[in-house]
Motif scaffolding. Structure first.
Motif, short mmCIF file in Angstrom:
data_model
loop_
_atom_site.label_atom_id
_atom_site.label_comp_id
_atom_site.label_asym_id
_atom_site.label_seq_id
_atom_site.Cartn_x
_atom_site.Cartn_y
_atom_site.Cartn_z
N GLY A 23 54.40 58.20 38.65
CA GLY A 23 55.31 57.71 37.63
C GLY A 23 56.11 56.49 38.01
O GLY A 23 56.93 56.01 37.21
N LEU A 24 55.90 55.96 39.20
CA LEU A 24 56.65 54.78 39.64
C LEU A 24 56.01 53.52 39.03
O LEU A 24 54.85 53.23 39.29
CB LEU A 24 56.66 54.67 41.16
N ARG A 25 56.76 52.79 38.24
CA ARG A 25 56.24 51.56 37.63
C ARG A 25 56.54 50.38 38.55
O ARG A 25 57.70 50.10 38.86
CB ARG A 25 56.84 51.32 36.25
N GLN A 26 55.50 49.69 38.95
CA GLN A 26 55.62 48.55 39.85
C GLN A 26 55.27 47.27 39.10
O GLN A 26 54.23 47.20 38.45
CB GLN A 26 54.68 48.71 41.04
N GLN A 27 56.12 46.27 39.23
CA GLN A 27 55.88 44.99 38.59
C GLN A 27 54.96 44.12 39.46
O GLN A 27 54.79 44.38 40.65
CB GLN A 27 57.21 44.27 38.35
N PRO A 28 54.35 43.09 38.86
CA PRO A 28 53.37 42.28 39.61
C PRO A 28 54.00 41.55 40.80
O PRO A 28 55.10 41.02 40.70
CB PRO A 28 52.87 41.27 38.57
N PHE A 29 53.28 41.53 41.92
CA PHE A 29 53.65 40.72 43.08
C PHE A 29 55.13 40.83 43.41
O PHE A 29 55.83 39.81 43.56
CB PHE A 29 53.31 39.25 42.83
N SER A 30 55.64 42.06 43.52
CA SER A 30 57.08 42.22 43.76
C SER A 30 57.36 43.57 44.41
O SER A 30 56.49 44.45 44.46
CB SER A 30 57.88 42.08 42.46
N PHE A 31 58.60 43.70 44.89
CA PHE A 31 59.05 44.92 45.56
C PHE A 31 59.74 45.84 44.56
O PHE A 31 60.55 45.39 43.73
CB PHE A 31 60.02 44.55 46.69
N THR A 32 59.42 47.12 44.62
CA THR A 32 60.05 48.12 43.76
C THR A 32 60.84 49.11 44.63
O THR A 32 60.25 49.80 45.46
CB THR A 32 59.00 48.89 42.94
N PRO A 33 62.16 49.18 44.48
CA PRO A 33 62.95 50.13 45.29
C PRO A 33 62.60 51.58 44.92
O PRO A 33 62.23 51.88 43.78
CB PRO A 33 64.40 49.81 44.91
N LEU A 34 62.73 52.45 45.89
CA LEU A 34 62.45 53.87 45.68
C LEU A 34 63.42 54.69 46.52
O LEU A 34 63.48 54.53 47.75
CB LEU A 34 61.00 54.18 46.06
N SER A 35 64.17 55.56 45.87
CA SER A 35 65.12 56.42 46.58
C SER A 35 64.58 57.84 46.63
O SER A 35 64.24 58.43 45.60
CB SER A 35 66.48 56.42 45.85
N LEU A 36 64.48 58.39 47.83
CA LEU A 36 63.99 59.74 48.03
C LEU A 36 65.14 60.65 48.48
O LEU A 36 66.01 60.23 49.25
CB LEU A 36 62.88 59.75 49.08
N CYS A 37 65.10 61.88 48.01
CA CYS A 37 66.11 62.87 48.37
C CYS A 37 65.42 64.06 49.02
O CYS A 37 64.27 64.38 48.72
CB CYS A 37 66.86 63.34 47.13
N ALA A 38 66.13 64.73 49.92
CA ALA A 38 65.57 65.89 50.60
C ALA A 38 65.29 67.01 49.62
O ALA A 38 66.03 67.20 48.64
CB ALA A 38 66.52 66.36 51.70
N GLY A 39 64.21 67.75 49.88
CA GLY A 39 63.87 68.88 49.04
C GLY A 39 62.65 68.60 48.19
O GLY A 39 62.39 67.47 47.77
N ALA A 40 61.88 69.65 47.93
CA ALA A 40 60.64 69.51 47.18
C ALA A 40 60.91 69.33 45.70
O ALA A 40 61.94 69.77 45.17
CB ALA A 40 59.76 70.73 47.41
N ASP A 41 59.98 68.68 45.01
CA ASP A 41 60.02 68.56 43.55
C ASP A 41 59.74 69.93 42.95
O ASP A 41 58.79 70.61 43.32
CB ASP A 41 58.94 67.56 43.11
N GLU A 42 60.59 70.35 42.03
CA GLU A 42 60.44 71.69 41.45
C GLU A 42 59.59 71.71 40.18
O GLU A 42 59.45 72.76 39.55
CB GLU A 42 61.84 72.26 41.14
N ALA A 43 59.03 70.55 39.81
CA ALA A 43 58.18 70.51 38.62
C ALA A 43 56.95 71.37 38.83
O ALA A 43 56.43 71.50 39.94
CB ALA A 43 57.78 69.07 38.31
#
Length: 598
Positions: free
Chosen positions: A228-248
């Motif tokens: 689900g992470l949308r990345q734009q062309p030729f560029s950096f996309t920030p991503l923040s991760l948190c401890a713990g598993a995804d509950e989905a």
């Protein structure tokens, strides 16, 4: 007597009525050997010999100029000049071919990162550090190295050089991106993408607004899959991760040999292949005859040129192969469902494979390890589908080519094994399937069957054959709608060019370049050969159709010029770029020198 254009001939010279001149290139051998005494003497005697054509020495350029001076309308040949020979060079010595594809990808990424950092800082973009690596790659693309038809010593030297190239390119990329301080990912492609990102994180994490899943790969390594992470062309996309598993919860539902995914209803055969695949978007069954991902093998003993050829009768001898040894579910979560299988093939060879179904894509991926011991054997992975089209498309550099799926005459029959790069596609007007790969080049398409060549066991001129352990990936991609950039070309690029974990420092979050026509592919970003505060952007039309597109540049980019491929500017870049089918355009784009900015 056979006739062509109304003129009989027995000497293989076509179109005799067009010109009385013929060019004969002579010399000894195919490796650049010069003329021998006998050849020179023959030419001397034929300068004026009664009853024989008169012979004179000429350069190729002078010959073409003399043809032009005749002022005649010459016939044109349109289509592929297909060599009906040496089809085995598309598959033999697979590690050499994998290193080649990986090196092309790594150097593409390294040049892009070099330019992004230079534009962001306002420093000159210098490609000097990449040139020795490119020179090494180009040397190793020479005949007979890349075809895999060299003597053993040449193969060994090529592997040493390209392995060192990959290691050096990897070190330089890591030094620029600093993935150990990962704050997001860099998209090395010129279009926006949302495919699954795999991060070097070995503990369960989650990200707001995204879905994550900790996945154990073959061999035990763990990665974090992020969807689900949308990345734009030729560029950096920030991503923040948190401890713990995804509950989905998982969107996959399995029962026995059946699997329901968000995109398909799948049934596995007792042998581990896919015996039924119903696309839920259309209700269409895609399996016809053999199950999808059936391994086919045959004795491969060419009449000549063992390391070079695959003979036509080899295709007739292909039979289903592969005895399933084990099968287990290796992952089931909100991002992917992974089935891990092991087969024995060709007697003593082993295929270890993860079959991966994605929650966000109809793509089915086959992550493969092949322990190959086959001697004089050819191994293929076949996808026998219900899709019917008179021609299939295979990617070539900067475009694709259509080849027949029928065998109506000798020209079609000769194309039983052909070259493809990242994809082979079979499409009807409103539906199609594509077979993607990350390092294979040989494929056959007949009717609705696409069969990717995985290994060839030729024993000459290298008597060791191709014995070894190899890793590679390929993927089955059903797509609604016919062939186009969105349905095939972009997914094939995304399959080849992974998002790159990066710290983000010194990288722009704004796209370097945007185009608004989907069929125009911004393929390459590289430093100019003459340095300075400018970079080269190379684009091409990828569908074989017309395109008109606007070009949007990142802040700081001040102008663009049209160039030739030697990077010599010849005109200002217009507001809209017009592309003919498969046309390539090269632009020189200048950017701001921060030191000169007040």
């Amino acid at each position: 007597m056979e006739r062509v254009n109304g003129v009989g001939y027995r000497d293989c010279l076509h179109n005799k009525q067009v010109s009385h001149q013929r060019l004969i290139a002579f010399g000894y051998g195919d490796g650049g050997g010069g003329p021998q005494f006998e050849m020179i003497e023959t030419a001397r005697r034929l300068a004026d010999l009664e009853g024989c054509p008169r012979v004179r020495y000429s350069s190729a350029s002078k010959f073409m100029q003399s043809l032009e001076a005749e002022g005649r309308e010459f016939p044109e040949y349109r289509g592929e000049l297909y060599l009906e020979l040496h089809r085995g060079t598309l598959t033999g010595k697979q590690q050499i071919k994998k290193n080649n594809r990986m090196a092309e990808t790594a150097l593409h990424d390294l040049e892009l990162v070099t330019v992004l950092a230079a534009v962001h800082s306002g420093a000159p973009a210098c490609g000097a550090a990449c040139r020795p690596l490119w020179e090494t790659l180009l040397v190793n693309q020479f005949h007979d190295i890349l075809p895999g038809s060299c003597i053993p010593e040449a193969h060994d030297e090529s592997l040493r050089q390209t392995t060192a190239l990959l290691e050096e390119a990897g070190r330089r990329l890591d030094a620029k991106l600093r993935p150990e301080q990962m704050g997001g990912v860099l998209n090395p492609l010129g279009f926006a993408r949302t495919d699954t990102v795999y991060l070097p994180v070995n503990t369960a994490m989650h990200a707001p607004g995204l879905r994550t899943q900790l996945v154990e790969l073959r061999g035990g390594a763990r990665v974090l899959a992020v969807a689900g992470l949308r990345q734009q062309p030729f560029s950096f996309t920030p991503l923040s991760l948190c401890a713990g598993a995804d509950e989905a919860s998982s969107p996959f539902h399995a029962c026995g040999n059946r699997l329901e995914t968000p995109f398909a209803l799948v049934r596995f055969s007792p042998g581990g292949a896919i015996s039924s695949f119903v696309d839920r978007r259309t209700g269409r069954e895609l399996c016809a005859g053999l199950p999808l991902n059936t391994f086919l093998s045959a004795e491969d003993v060419p009449a000549a040129w063992d390391g070079w050829d695959v003979d036509a009768d080899c295709m007739e001898k292909l039979r289903p192969d592969g005895v399933l040894q084990s099968r287990m579910v290796a992952a089931d979560g909100p991002v992917e469902y992974r089935v891990r299988c092991t087969w024995t093939v060709c007697g003593g060879s082993v295929v270890r494979q993860d079959i991966i179904f994605h929650a966000d894509s109809p793509l089915v991926e086959f992550d493969t390890e092949l322990e190959w011991h086959g001697k004089h054997r050819l191994l293929k992975a076949a996808f026998d589908t219900t899709v019917q089209a008179p021609a299939a498309r295979q990617e070539i550099q900067f475009g694709c080519i259509q080849r027949p799926t029928t065998r109506n005459d000798s020209l079609e029959q000769a194309k039983f094994e052909v070259c493809c790069h990242k994809y082979a596609d079979l499409s009807e007007p409103s539906y199609g399937v594509a077979l993607l790969n990350d390092c294979k080049y040989g494929v056959s398409v007949e009717g609705g069957r696409i069969a990717l060549s995985l290994a060839k066991g030729g024993m000459r001129p290298d008597p060791r054959g191709d014995e070894g352990v190899y890793t590679f990936r390929y993927a089955f991609l059903p797509h609604t709608g016919g062939f186009c950039a969105q349905s095939v070309v972009r997914p094939a690029y995304a399959f080849q060019y992974a998002a790159l974990p990066a710290s983000g420092e010194g990288l722009p979050s704004e796209p370097l370049v945007r185009v608004d026509a989907a069929n125009v592919m911004p393929e390459t970003v590289k430093p100019c050969e003459d340095g300075g505060h400018a970079f080269i952007l190379r684009l091409y039309e990828c569908e074989g159709s017309y395109a008109l597109t606007r070009l949007s540049l990142a802040p700081g980019c001040s102008g663009a010029q049209l160039c030739d491929m030697l990077e010599q500017p010849f005109a200002p870049c217009p507001a809209e770029l017009e592309f003919r089918p498969f046309e390539i355009k090269t632009l020189r784009i200048t950017y701001t020198d921060r030191e000169d900015t007040p």
